[in-house]
Structure formats: structure tokens, C-alpha cells
Design a protein around this motif. Structure first.
Motif, PDB file in Angstrom:
ATOM      1  N   GLU A   7      -5.566   0.567   5.767  1.00 16.26           N
ATOM      2  CA  GLU A   7      -6.686   1.478   6.203  1.00 16.26           C
ATOM      3  C   GLU A   7      -7.929   1.300   5.140  1.00 16.26           C
ATOM      4  OE1 GLU A   7      -5.563   5.665   6.774  1.00 16.26           O
ATOM      5  OE2 GLU A   7      -4.689   5.041   8.540  1.00 16.26           O
ATOM      6  N   VAL A   8      -7.581   1.366   3.778  1.00 18.37           N
ATOM      7  CA  VAL A   8      -8.491   1.039   2.553  1.00 18.37           C
ATOM      8  C   VAL A   8      -8.957  -0.278   2.586  1.00 18.37           C
ATOM      9  CG1 VAL A   8      -8.821   1.322   0.151  1.00 18.37           C
ATOM     10  CG2 VAL A   8      -7.474   3.320   1.526  1.00 18.37           C
ATOM     11  N   LEU A   9      -7.925  -1.008   2.389  1.00 15.12           N
ATOM     12  CA  LEU A   9      -8.113  -2.728   2.213  1.00 15.12           C
ATOM     13  C   LEU A   9      -8.253  -3.553   3.481  1.00 15.12           C
ATOM     14  CD1 LEU A   9      -6.131  -2.776  -0.993  1.00 15.12           C
ATOM     15  CD2 LEU A   9      -8.412  -2.563  -0.782  1.00 15.12           C
ATOM     16  N   GLY A  10      -7.666  -3.076   4.411  1.00 14.82           N
ATOM     17  CA  GLY A  10      -7.897  -3.822   5.636  1.00 14.82           C
ATOM     18  C   GLY A  10      -6.554  -4.955   5.588  1.00 14.82           C
ATOM     19  N   LEU A  11      -5.615  -4.954   4.679  1.00 10.53           N
ATOM     20  CA  LEU A  11      -4.426  -5.679   4.538  1.00 10.53           C
ATOM     21  C   LEU A  11      -3.542  -5.770   5.750  1.00 10.53           C
ATOM     22  CD1 LEU A  11      -3.680  -5.508   0.862  1.00 10.53           C
ATOM     23  CD2 LEU A  11      -5.339  -7.202   2.024  1.00 10.53           C
ATOM     24  N   PRO A  12      -2.897  -6.674   6.400  1.00  9.61           N
ATOM     25  CA  PRO A  12      -1.992  -6.683   7.498  1.00  9.61           C
ATOM     26  C   PRO A  12      -1.066  -5.757   7.078  1.00  9.61           C
ATOM     27  CG  PRO A  12      -2.778  -8.976   7.381  1.00  9.61           C
ATOM     28  CD  PRO A  12      -3.179  -7.982   5.915  1.00  9.61           C
ATOM     29  N   LYS A  13      -0.429  -4.832   8.038  1.00 14.00           N
ATOM     30  CA  LYS A  13       0.721  -4.166   8.022  1.00 14.00           C
ATOM     31  C   LYS A  13       2.041  -4.635   8.915  1.00 14.00           C
ATOM     32  CE  LYS A  13       0.938   0.112   9.484  1.00 14.00           C
ATOM     33  NZ  LYS A  13       2.095   0.565  10.306  1.00 14.00           N
ATOM     34  N   GLY A  14       2.513  -5.600   8.584  1.00 15.01           N
ATOM     35  CA  GLY A  14       3.417  -6.182   9.850  1.00 15.01           C
ATOM     36  C   GLY A  14       4.621  -5.391   9.725  1.00 15.01           C
ATOM     37  N   SER A  15       5.785  -5.767  10.702  1.00 14.99           N
ATOM     38  CA  SER A  15       6.902  -5.266  10.556  1.00 14.99           C
ATOM     39  C   SER A  15       7.854  -5.798   9.737  1.00 14.99           C
ATOM     40  CB  SER A  15       7.487  -5.268  11.845  1.00 14.99           C
ATOM     41  OG  SER A  15       7.705  -6.550  12.479  1.00 14.99           O
ATOM     42  N   ARG A  16       7.930  -7.018   8.997  1.00 12.67           N
ATOM     43  CA  ARG A  16       8.743  -7.458   8.127  1.00 12.67           C
ATOM     44  C   ARG A  16       8.473  -7.461   6.701  1.00 12.67           C
ATOM     45  NH1 ARG A  16       9.046 -13.944   7.096  1.00 12.67           N
ATOM     46  NH2 ARG A  16       9.596 -13.759   4.952  1.00 12.67           N
ATOM     47  N   ARG A  17       9.627  -6.827   5.695  1.00  5.36           N
ATOM     48  CA  ARG A  17       8.969  -6.658   4.528  1.00  5.36           C
ATOM     49  C   ARG A  17       9.135  -8.199   3.923  1.00  5.36           C
ATOM     50  NH1 ARG A  17       8.043  -2.844   1.769  1.00  5.36           N
ATOM     51  NH2 ARG A  17       9.137  -3.513   0.078  1.00  5.36           N
ATOM     52  N   LEU A  18       8.206  -8.253   2.816  1.00  4.39           N
ATOM     53  CA  LEU A  18       8.051  -9.690   2.329  1.00  4.39           C
ATOM     54  C   LEU A  18       9.363 -10.265   1.658  1.00  4.39           C
ATOM     55  CD1 LEU A  18       6.273 -12.155   1.093  1.00  4.39           C
ATOM     56  CD2 LEU A  18       5.814 -10.613  -0.850  1.00  4.39           C
ATOM     57  N   GLU A  19       9.991  -9.401   1.085  1.00  2.00           N
ATOM     58  CA  GLU A  19      11.319  -9.932   0.210  1.00  2.00           C
ATOM     59  C   GLU A  19      12.675  -9.661   1.204  1.00  2.00           C
ATOM     60  OE1 GLU A  19      10.474  -7.228  -2.878  1.00  2.00           O
ATOM     61  OE2 GLU A  19       9.943  -8.900  -4.110  1.00  2.00           O
ATOM     62  N   SER A  20      12.380  -9.729   2.631  1.00  2.00           N
ATOM     63  CA  SER A  20      13.492  -9.737   3.210  1.00  2.00           C
ATOM     64  C   SER A  20      14.357 -11.025   3.108  1.00  2.00           C
ATOM     65  CB  SER A  20      13.255  -9.397   4.709  1.00  2.00           C
ATOM     66  OG  SER A  20      12.748 -10.393   5.392  1.00  2.00           O
ATOM     67  N   ASN A  21      15.508 -11.296   3.756  1.00  2.00           N
ATOM     68  CA  ASN A  21      16.224 -12.497   3.851  1.00  2.00           C
ATOM     69  C   ASN A  21      15.811 -13.198   4.709  1.00  2.00           C
ATOM     70  OD1 ASN A  21      17.525 -11.862   1.323  1.00  2.00           O
ATOM     71  ND2 ASN A  21      19.298 -10.929   2.281  1.00  2.00           N
ATOM     72  N   GLU A  22      15.066 -12.723   5.565  1.00  2.00           N
ATOM     73  CA  GLU A  22      14.528 -13.911   6.812  1.00  2.00           C
ATOM     74  C   GLU A  22      13.766 -14.795   6.521  1.00  2.00           C
ATOM     75  OE1 GLU A  22      12.379 -11.415   9.717  1.00  2.00           O
ATOM     76  OE2 GLU A  22      13.409  -9.650   8.997  1.00  2.00           O
ATOM     77  N   GLY A  23      13.378 -15.125   5.402  1.00  2.00           N
ATOM     78  CA  GLY A  23      12.400 -16.147   5.144  1.00  2.00           C
ATOM     79  C   GLY A  23      12.385 -16.866   3.872  1.00  2.00           C
ATOM     80  N   LYS A  24      13.618 -16.717   3.484  1.00  2.00           N
ATOM     81  CA  LYS A  24      13.829 -17.011   2.007  1.00  2.00           C
ATOM     82  C   LYS A  24      13.875 -18.856   1.822  1.00  2.00           C
ATOM     83  CE  LYS A  24      15.012 -15.249  -2.056  1.00  2.00           C
ATOM     84  NZ  LYS A  24      14.046 -14.501  -2.746  1.00  2.00           N
ATOM     85  N   ARG A  25      13.107 -19.016   0.868  1.00  2.00           N
ATOM     86  CA  ARG A  25      12.897 -20.741   0.706  1.00  2.00           C
ATOM     87  C   ARG A  25      14.009 -20.999   0.082  1.00  2.00           C
ATOM     88  NH1 ARG A  25       8.559 -23.402   1.635  1.00  2.00           N
ATOM     89  NH2 ARG A  25       6.979 -21.839   1.774  1.00  2.00           N
TER      90      ARG A  25
END
Length: 173
Positions: A77-95
């Protein structure tokens, strides 16, 4: 402690003078509100006040009138940054450890002594394409401008390590 150049100045500089094509990519990534970012500095007194009042364990600002809970919704609401459903540090997208993209991305900064938001901002200003390397530079700058709570000048590579080319960044919180 934090000063003007360590807060939002580099994001402000990077977001001005972008091409229409790059602005479209930023909009598609869910960061339309950051285009032509209007804030070029945060007064030092305000920064000190917020740092002194922030309880990072509970993500509450302890204010004289009561606590203010900082949540993904508040940030959205304050910054307009996206609020997705996946945590950044989840294991779903680990390089992977020896990922070629990570090497290519880091190559842009081989002449820098340290990876900083200033270096990332300068790289964005030089960008003329909208390839994934630009998207990663943008995400790294945003994350290191708004997502870190320490005194280090060195940019954290959490985004680089956890966002893959095929990821829909609008789904990442």
C-alpha cells in the motif's frame, strides 16, 4: 549509520530517464509505482527515528501513539511493491551453485571493488535492452533499497540466488 546516499538516492537516479520499452518491462514486473520514483532522499533524522523504533523480530514500529505493524500488505500500500504468494527465499526457485546466468550477471560488476546499490544503479542507467539481466539488476536494486535492514554498503545477492529466468516476479513477495 544511514545517510542520504545509502537510502533511496540510487533508486531515484536509476528510475529517471528510462526508455518507454524499459518502463513497460518494469510495469509488467509489477513495479509501475516506482517509475519516475519521486523521492531522492530520506532525511537522516527520519531514518534514525525509524531504525530506533523498528523491532525487526515482530516487524513493528514502536511509536509514541502505539505500534504500527509492517506487513507485506502495508509495504504494498505504501510503496506499491508487488505482494505475491511465494516467499523470495523459498526453495521453489533456488539457483544452482555454478549457474551460468549468475556468472554472467556478476561479470557486469567485475571492475567494481564491491557490489553496491550505486553500482547497480549505474548499470541500469547504461542498459538499453530489456533482457533478464536488466530485470535482475532492477530487482537487486529494489530489494537492496527497501529490503535490507543493516549498515552494510555491500548489496545482498538474495534475489540473484532465488529468482530464476522463468519465474513470474509478480508472484514473489
Amino acid at each position: 549509520m544511514l545517510s542520504r546516499s545509502e537510502t533511496v538516492e540510487h533508486l531515484f537516479e536509476a528510475m529517471h530517464g528510462l526508455s518507454i520499452e524499459i518502463k513497460k518491462v518494469i510495469t509488467q514486473m509489477g513495479f509501475r509505482d516506482l517509475i519516475d520514483f519521486p523521492i531522492d532522499e530520506v532525511p537522516t533524522r527520519l531514518a534514525f527515528f525509524v531504525v530506533d523504533c523498528l523491532d525487526v523480530e515482530t516487524m513493528n514500529l514502536r511509536l509514541p501513539t502505539g505500534n504500527l505493524q509492517i506487513s507485506p500488505q502495508t509495504v504494498n500500500e505504501v510503496l506499491g511493491l508487488p505482494k505475491g504468494s511465494r516467499r523470495l527465499e523459498s526453495n521453489e526457485g533456488k539457483r544452482e551453485k555454478n549457474d551460468r546466468f549468475e556468472e554472467e550477471w556478476k561479470d557486469q560488476y567485475k571492475d567494481e571493488t564491491k557490489l553496491t546499490t550505486s553500482a547497480i544503479s549505474k548499470q541500469i542507467k547504461k542498459t538499453t535492452n530489456t533482457y533478464f539481466i536488466f530485470k535482475m539488476n532492477f530487482l537487486m536494486l529494489v530489494a537492496n533499497t527497501f529490503g535490507t535492514c543493516d549498515k552494510s554498503y555491500v548489496a545482498k545477492t538474495t534475489v540473484l540466488e532465488n529468482v530464476l529466468e522463468e519465474d513470474d516476479v509478480t508472484e514473489i513477495d
